[in-house]
Design a protein around this motif. Structure first.
Motif, PDB file in Angstrom:
ATOM      1  N   LEU A   1       0.808  -1.215   0.000  1.00  0.00           N
ATOM      2  CA  LEU A   1       0.000   0.000   0.000  1.00  0.00           C
ATOM      3  C   LEU A   1       0.844   1.270   0.000  1.00  0.00           C
ATOM      4  CD1 LEU A   1      -3.021   0.285  -0.161  1.00  0.00           C
ATOM      5  CD2 LEU A   1      -3.109   0.630   2.302  1.00  0.00           C
ATOM      6  N   ASP A   2       1.904   1.261   0.807  1.00  0.00           N
ATOM      7  CA  ASP A   2       2.745   2.451   0.894  1.00  0.00           C
ATOM      8  C   ASP A   2       3.335   2.820  -0.457  1.00  0.00           C
ATOM      9  OD1 ASP A   2       2.166   2.444   3.526  1.00  0.00           O
ATOM     10  OD2 ASP A   2       4.054   1.520   4.166  1.00  0.00           O
ATOM     11  N   LYS A   3       3.774   1.770  -1.172  1.00  0.00           N
ATOM     12  CA  LYS A   3       4.340   2.017  -2.502  1.00  0.00           C
ATOM     13  C   LYS A   3       3.286   2.559  -3.455  1.00  0.00           C
ATOM     14  CE  LYS A   3       7.641  -1.838  -2.379  1.00  0.00           C
ATOM     15  NZ  LYS A   3       7.885  -3.165  -2.980  1.00  0.00           N
ATOM     16  N   LEU A   4       2.083   2.026  -3.334  1.00  0.00           N
ATOM     17  CA  LEU A   4       1.033   2.378  -4.294  1.00  0.00           C
ATOM     18  C   LEU A   4       0.502   3.797  -4.100  1.00  0.00           C
ATOM     19  CD1 LEU A   4      -0.975  -0.986  -4.313  1.00  0.00           C
ATOM     20  CD2 LEU A   4       0.354  -0.028  -6.200  1.00  0.00           C
ATOM     21  N   LYS A   5       0.305   4.153  -2.813  1.00  0.00           N
ATOM     22  CA  LYS A   5      -0.364   5.434  -2.537  1.00  0.00           C
ATOM     23  C   LYS A   5       0.400   6.656  -3.028  1.00  0.00           C
ATOM     24  CE  LYS A   5      -2.095   5.833   1.720  1.00  0.00           C
ATOM     25  NZ  LYS A   5      -2.192   5.516   3.176  1.00  0.00           N
ATOM     26  N   VAL A   6       1.726   6.515  -3.128  1.00  0.00           N
ATOM     27  CA  VAL A   6       2.520   7.680  -3.506  1.00  0.00           C
ATOM     28  C   VAL A   6       2.684   7.820  -5.027  1.00  0.00           C
ATOM     29  CG1 VAL A   6       3.787   7.741  -1.347  1.00  0.00           C
ATOM     30  CG2 VAL A   6       4.665   6.371  -3.259  1.00  0.00           C
ATOM     31  N   LEU A   7       2.130   6.869  -5.769  1.00  0.00           N
ATOM     32  CA  LEU A   7       2.293   6.927  -7.221  1.00  0.00           C
ATOM     33  C   LEU A   7       1.583   8.143  -7.805  1.00  0.00           C
ATOM     34  CD1 LEU A   7       1.805   3.198  -8.221  1.00  0.00           C
ATOM     35  CD2 LEU A   7       3.927   4.465  -7.868  1.00  0.00           C
ATOM     36  N   GLN A   8       2.174   8.635  -8.894  1.00  0.00           N
ATOM     37  CA  GLN A   8       1.646   9.822  -9.567  1.00  0.00           C
ATOM     38  C   GLN A   8       0.142   9.697  -9.843  1.00  0.00           C
ATOM     39  OE1 GLN A   8       3.703  10.558 -13.236  1.00  0.00           O
ATOM     40  NE2 GLN A   8       3.206  12.748 -13.228  1.00  0.00           N
ATOM     41  N   LEU A   9      -0.272   8.497 -10.227  1.00  0.00           N
ATOM     42  CA  LEU A   9      -1.676   8.285 -10.571  1.00  0.00           C
ATOM     43  C   LEU A   9      -2.598   8.465  -9.371  1.00  0.00           C
ATOM     44  CD1 LEU A   9      -3.749   7.392 -12.720  1.00  0.00           C
ATOM     45  CD2 LEU A   9      -3.236   5.020 -12.124  1.00  0.00           C
ATOM     46  N   PHE A  10      -2.072   8.195  -8.162  1.00  0.00           N
ATOM     47  CA  PHE A  10      -2.947   8.169  -6.984  1.00  0.00           C
ATOM     48  C   PHE A  10      -2.751   9.351  -6.038  1.00  0.00           C
ATOM     49  CE2 PHE A  10      -2.624   3.455  -7.893  1.00  0.00           C
ATOM     50  CZ  PHE A  10      -3.851   3.410  -8.529  1.00  0.00           C
ATOM     51  N   VAL A  11      -1.911  10.290  -6.427  1.00  0.00           N
ATOM     52  CA  VAL A  11      -1.665  11.457  -5.570  1.00  0.00           C
ATOM     53  C   VAL A  11      -2.969  12.212  -5.310  1.00  0.00           C
ATOM     54  CG1 VAL A  11      -0.572  13.731  -5.437  1.00  0.00           C
ATOM     55  CG2 VAL A  11       0.722  11.770  -6.306  1.00  0.00           C
ATOM     56  N   GLY A  12      -3.262  12.427  -4.034  1.00  0.00           N
ATOM     57  CA  GLY A  12      -4.422  13.245  -3.680  1.00  0.00           C
ATOM     58  C   GLY A  12      -5.756  12.537  -3.786  1.00  0.00           C
ATOM     59  N   ILE A  13      -5.737  11.242  -4.060  1.00  0.00           N
ATOM     60  CA  ILE A  13      -6.984  10.496  -4.147  1.00  0.00           C
ATOM     61  C   ILE A  13      -7.383  10.016  -2.755  1.00  0.00           C
ATOM     62  CG2 ILE A  13      -8.156   8.542  -5.245  1.00  0.00           C
ATOM     63  CD1 ILE A  13      -7.060  10.450  -7.294  1.00  0.00           C
ATOM     64  N   ASN A  14      -8.649  10.163  -2.404  1.00  0.00           N
ATOM     65  CA  ASN A  14      -9.042   9.793  -1.042  1.00  0.00           C
ATOM     66  C   ASN A  14      -9.120   8.281  -0.847  1.00  0.00           C
ATOM     67  OD1 ASN A  14     -11.786   8.637  -1.126  1.00  0.00           O
ATOM     68  ND2 ASN A  14     -12.343  10.634  -1.980  1.00  0.00           N
TER      69      ASN A  14
ATOM     70  N   VAL B   1      10.860   1.976 -22.094  1.00  0.00           N
ATOM     71  CA  VAL B   1      11.021   1.031 -21.000  1.00  0.00           C
ATOM     72  C   VAL B   1      10.313   1.641 -19.802  1.00  0.00           C
ATOM     73  CG1 VAL B   1      12.663  -0.021 -19.430  1.00  0.00           C
ATOM     74  CG2 VAL B   1      13.187   0.104 -21.862  1.00  0.00           C
ATOM     75  N   VAL B   2       9.403   0.890 -19.213  1.00  0.00           N
ATOM     76  CA  VAL B   2       8.664   1.402 -18.066  1.00  0.00           C
ATOM     77  C   VAL B   2       9.251   0.802 -16.798  1.00  0.00           C
ATOM     78  CG1 VAL B   2       6.393   1.694 -17.036  1.00  0.00           C
ATOM     79  CG2 VAL B   2       6.603   1.436 -19.497  1.00  0.00           C
ATOM     80  N   LYS B   3       9.594   1.690 -15.873  1.00  0.00           N
ATOM     81  CA  LYS B   3      10.262   1.236 -14.663  1.00  0.00           C
ATOM     82  C   LYS B   3       9.351   1.315 -13.442  1.00  0.00           C
ATOM     83  CE  LYS B   3      13.740   3.695 -16.062  1.00  0.00           C
ATOM     84  NZ  LYS B   3      15.015   4.398 -16.266  1.00  0.00           N
ATOM     85  N   VAL B   4       9.881   0.880 -12.321  1.00  0.00           N
ATOM     86  CA  VAL B   4       9.124   0.815 -11.072  1.00  0.00           C
ATOM     87  C   VAL B   4       8.334   2.097 -10.821  1.00  0.00           C
ATOM     88  CG1 VAL B   4       9.343   0.692  -8.563  1.00  0.00           C
ATOM     89  CG2 VAL B   4      10.731  -0.788 -10.013  1.00  0.00           C
ATOM     90  N   GLY B   5       7.090   1.943 -10.456  1.00  0.00           N
ATOM     91  CA  GLY B   5       6.276   3.084 -10.065  1.00  0.00           C
ATOM     92  C   GLY B   5       5.535   3.736 -11.207  1.00  0.00           C
ATOM     93  N   ASN B   6       5.858   3.334 -12.419  1.00  0.00           N
ATOM     94  CA  ASN B   6       5.213   3.975 -13.551  1.00  0.00           C
ATOM     95  C   ASN B   6       4.130   3.110 -14.176  1.00  0.00           C
ATOM     96  OD1 ASN B   6       8.317   5.279 -13.876  1.00  0.00           O
ATOM     97  ND2 ASN B   6       6.566   6.642 -14.036  1.00  0.00           N
ATOM     98  N   SER B   7       3.161   3.789 -14.749  1.00  0.00           N
ATOM     99  CA  SER B   7       2.132   3.110 -15.514  1.00  0.00           C
ATOM    100  C   SER B   7       2.389   3.430 -16.977  1.00  0.00           C
ATOM    101  CB  SER B   7       0.770   3.626 -15.082  1.00  0.00           C
ATOM    102  OG  SER B   7       0.810   5.021 -14.892  1.00  0.00           O
ATOM    103  N   PHE B   8       1.570   2.951 -17.859  1.00  0.00           N
ATOM    104  CA  PHE B   8       1.776   3.257 -19.277  1.00  0.00           C
ATOM    105  C   PHE B   8       0.419   3.380 -19.920  1.00  0.00           C
ATOM    106  CE2 PHE B   8       1.830  -1.388 -19.499  1.00  0.00           C
ATOM    107  CZ  PHE B   8       2.410  -1.656 -18.282  1.00  0.00           C
TER     108      PHE B   8
END
Lengths: 247, 247
Positions: A10-23, A79-86
């Motif tokens: 969860l900690d890794k996921l919540k900080v992703l660009q896609l999820f920033v500021g999402i409740n 090349v997509v690396k850790v933490g990124n989506s595509f």
DNA sequence: CGCTAGATTGAGGTCAATCAACGGGTGTGG
DNA sequence: CCACACCCGTTGATTGACCTCAATCTAGCG
């Protein structure tokens, strides 16, 4: 539905660009409808023309996004690396993947159904704007790639690639390691391994040396001639008075 | 603040992809803070590295979006026609235009301050999703362009371009007109006018003839070999049993 | 009619691809 | 421990696609 394992990440996921500021409620809904996948190195995540019903986010490892033609030639898009989506791999209109995706090493990814994502976009505006930022940035990267492919020589493309590597690392080191096989980099820069090899020799005369997988540069500004404004905006040297893009 | 003139063009504006499903209040706010601009043929709308504080929508005419390097070489990214915007030209992070934009004929455009657009994105989710669709589609187009530039020969690139023209027109005609100067098309396809000219000769042997500005094809399927799945999704011939992409 | 911009044609050059051979690691099996 | 195969990267020689430069042609227009 492997919520427990998602909880662990969860900690890794919540900080992703896609999820920033999402409740938390929205996040909970998304995660509880998503799955974690593990793939071995070299496995295929999806193929061109398949139904694009999932969006993926990389938690561990890296994958390559590429196109291929009937002769089996590959065109490495990114090349997509850790933490990124595509997200750019999916179309919002035609609903099919327009590229292939294959893991470069053992990977752990979050697989989100497009349907779930769409439902939550309606509920939370922030999710839409986050996606907009991501797709917008990837558009810029694509434009930069086109610029390189059309206006630059093979030596210049390598210089540009190396410059981005050094800026990405941000360290003061004059020596870094190549992140992938040379042949993969060559493919990304749209040249054959032979051409890559020969072009490197030309860079040596300019104080840029690649021995095995180690790149070393004479000084911090050795690669400046391969800079453009998009790269410059991320370069720590832009404050330097000799920088072309300093303004 | 030339609301009266915007009112006159309201019908044209409301149906644009960007504004589909947006309520009147939001639209009113956007339009009342926007301006209409008229530019003569050949005038510059914005330049690379300028502050990206406006988004433009074309109401009449067309413009070209391009990159240029220090030698003055141009790399044509796309031609934007009536009713389209070009959000991909702006970055959501770095806030500078990464391309140049110049009118190809006399144009009338709506100029929306980025600030106003951002404010309204917060208020109306639909605006964000509309933008997402537009930027997503343009990403796909960029990917398709990269594919063409890297994996295709000059003859194939021309064939692909012509095919898209015929599909766009959707008519049953076997004869259509080139929409721009040959040199502009050549630039878009990343080749010199001379190469364009020579490649056309090769197409003649396959039943594709370009005389002056008129293209004529032998039959509806003359260009099929230059198709790819992205183009196919818009092709009326995809239902035909001989179509490679029919499934 | 001549002017001009765009398009075509020809000759020659260049960059990167192709084809082929070789070298140095790495891993495997005897 | 060595022999062997295999992969990756390098090097050399050649080819080919496209570019460059220059001359010529064409259409449109005052």
């Amino acid at each position: 539905m492997d919520i427990t394992e998602i909880q662990k990440n969860l900690d890794k996921l919540k900080v992703l660009q896609l999820f920033v500021g999402i409740n938390e409620v929205i996040l909970g809904n998304i995660f509880s409808n998503s799955k974690l996948l593990r793939l071995k190195k070299g496995e295929t995540l999806f193929l061109q023309d398949e139904q694009a019903d999932h969006v993926y986010i990389i938690i561990e490892g890296s994958i390559k996004i590429f196109k291929s033609n009937e002769e089996g030639e590959e065109m490495l898009l990114k090349v997509v690396k850790v933490g990124n989506s595509f997200l750019e791999a999916i179309t919002f209109s035609c609903k099919k993947y327009t590229t292939n995706a294959q893991s470069l090493e053992d990977i752990l990814i979050l697989s989100i159904p497009v349907k779930i994502l769409n439902q939550n976009i309606q509920k939370d505006n922030r999710l839409a704007t986050n996606m907009l930022t991501i797709v917008g940035n990837s558009s810029q990267t694509l434009i930069a790639k086109i610029e390189q492919l059309t206006l630059k020589t093979s030596v210049q493309r390598i210089g540009w690639f190396l410059l981005r590597l050094f800026i990405e690392k941000k360290g003061k080191d004059k020596t870094i390691e190549l992140p992938y096989d040379k042949s993969l980099i060559a493919s990304y820069l749209n040249m054959k391994p032979e051409t890559f090899s020969r072009s490197i020799k030309q860079l040596k005369e300019q104080g840029i040396d690649i021995a095995h997988n180690t790149i070393s540069i004479k000084d911090d500004f050795a690669l400046c001639e391969y800079c453009n404004s998009y790269v410059a905006s991320k370069c720590p040297n832009i404050i330097h008075q000799d920088c072309r893009h300093n303004n």
